[in-house]
Design an enzyme around this catalytic site. Structure first.
Site, PDB file in Angstrom:
ATOM      1  N   CYS A   1      16.917  31.137  32.574  1.00  0.00           N
ATOM      2  CA  CYS A   1      18.140  31.520  33.280  1.00  0.00           C
ATOM      3  C   CYS A   1      17.830  32.559  34.363  1.00  0.00           C
ATOM      4  CB  CYS A   1      19.154  32.149  32.335  1.00  0.00           C
ATOM      5  SG  CYS A   1      19.336  31.304  30.779  1.00  0.00           S
ATOM      6  N   ASP A   2      16.993  33.536  34.055  1.00  0.00           N
ATOM      7  CA  ASP A   2      16.897  34.725  34.900  1.00  0.00           C
ATOM      8  C   ASP A   2      15.555  34.936  35.581  1.00  0.00           C
ATOM      9  OD1 ASP A   2      19.510  35.334  34.136  1.00  0.00           O
ATOM     10  OD2 ASP A   2      18.813  36.316  32.316  1.00  0.00           O
TER      11      ASP A   2
ATOM     12  N   CYS B   1      16.461  35.154  28.332  1.00  0.00           N
ATOM     13  CA  CYS B   1      16.355  33.772  28.804  1.00  0.00           C
ATOM     14  C   CYS B   1      15.586  33.695  30.109  1.00  0.00           C
ATOM     15  CB  CYS B   1      17.754  33.176  28.962  1.00  0.00           C
ATOM     16  SG  CYS B   1      17.714  31.502  29.592  1.00  0.00           S
TER      17      CYS B   1
END
Ligand code: NDP
Length: 315
Positions: free
Chosen positions: A142-143, A139
């Site tokens: 997300c990261d 992701c």
């Protein structure tokens, strides 16, 4: 098993993505008093996406997590109960269906709508496993932020990989896209966006040989399948975007599935092989896999469930 309840719910929905929430909106408005068990990823895959530009009704686009928040609120407005638990086991001997949460609670329901979606696939390399959440991720949204300013790699040649690479290109000086064939599976418009982005380099016929580093990603060794040449790319993060697996494990043996585990539904309906059990969204669709198609099939599942409950004399 603890927590057995004698109440038989009219309609239980498993999964809280576009399919599950849309099923809930329709079921709630039909007085089926639906209860959603969200599963491990409330909001589903859209919570790991940024801009959603192809969902009708949002002319300026919308952030995936925001859209799922809107879906949830709309479902709750009509009385849907949302339970943040995971169903791990079922008994579909029927006619009343039984389900168990990971905490051991038993639920009984006349109609069950499975809308458990699909999850990201991984390459299966030991180095990938070792470095998950230490620079290896599925992701980017997300990261990616944790590695901003550094070179990164994206594995895959589908729309997801393009989307991840485009997102990362805004926070990274250079993004390496590793595509295993000499062409991408992604839609032409997404490919074009990638080609038009100067700091994305596409490596064709290229696969990951090894992700380097012990506690953090220190590079990725890639193999050119045509030349046999191995090269190390100086990346600090590797994002895997190679497709999905349907989240249908608890239903194996009960529900008919194809060889990849996608639930088989009957004709143009959401009926499964078990009476009173319906399937909607990505857990039964490996072709379209869009938020809007998932939502559409969630609506169908609620309508099918309503008709079933009515025919059985339950409502
Ligand atoms: P896809 O299945 O479409 O693509 C997977 C990609 O990963 C392919 O390029 C595939 O290569 C590659 N791949 C698979 N396994 C490996 C492996 N072991 N090593 C290296 N590469 C591998 O999955 P997506 O998640 O990209 O997309 C799923 C669906 O969601 C699609 O229908 C897509 O259109 C849609 N989507 C739409 C978006 C949008 O409209 N903005 C955004 C994201 C997804 P190969 O082609 O060789 O099999």
């Amino acid at each position: 098993m603890e927590g057995k309840s004698n109440e038989v719910l009219k309609c239980v929905i498993l999964g809280a993505g576009p399919a599950g929430y849309t099923a809930a909106i329709y079921a709630a408005r039909a007085n089926l008093e639906p209860v959603i068990y969200t599963g491990p990823e409330p909001g589903g895959q859209l919570t790991t996406t940024t801009d959603v530009e192809n969902y009708p009704g949002y002319p300026e686009g919308v952030q995936g997590p925001q859209m799922m928040e809107d879906f949830r609120k709309q479902a709750e407005r009509f009385g849907t109960k949302v339970v943040y638990e995971v169903i791990e086991k079922v008994d579909f001997t029927g006619p009343v269906h039984k389900l168990w949460t990971t905490s051991g609670k038993e639920i009984q329901a006349h109609a069950v709508i499975i809308a458990t979606g699909a999850s990201a696939k991984w390459l299966g390399l030991p180095s990938e496993e070792r470095l998950k959440n230490k620079g290896v991720s599925a992701c980017a949204v997300c990261d990616g932020f944790f590695f901003r300013g550094k070179e990164m790699a994206v594995v895959g040649g589908g729309d997801s990989a393009c989307e991840e690479a485009l997102y990362l290109s805004k926070i990274s000086p250079k993004v390496h896209m590793l595509v295993r064939r000499d062409e991408m599976r992604a839609s032409k418009i997404m490919q074009q966006r990638v080609f038009n982005t100067p700091n994305i380099e596409v490596h064709w016929n290229t696969v990951v040989d090894e992700i380097l580093g012990d506690d953090q990603v220190e590079g990725v060794r890639v193999l050119n399948r045509q030349t046999g040449e191995k090269t190390v790319l100086p990346v600090h993060a590797v994002f895997i975007a190679i497709g999905h697996t349907p989240n249908t494990a608890p239903f194996k043996g009960w529900i008919d599935m194809d060889e990849q585990g996608y639930i088989v539904t009957k004709g143009k309906s959401t009926h499964t092989n078990v009476k009173g059990v319906f399937a909607a969204g990505d857990c039964q669709d490996k072709i379209y896999r869009q938020a809007v198609t998932a939502a559409g099939s969630g609506c169908m599942a609620a309508l099918d469930a309503e008709r079933y409950l009515s025919e059985e004399g339950i409502i």
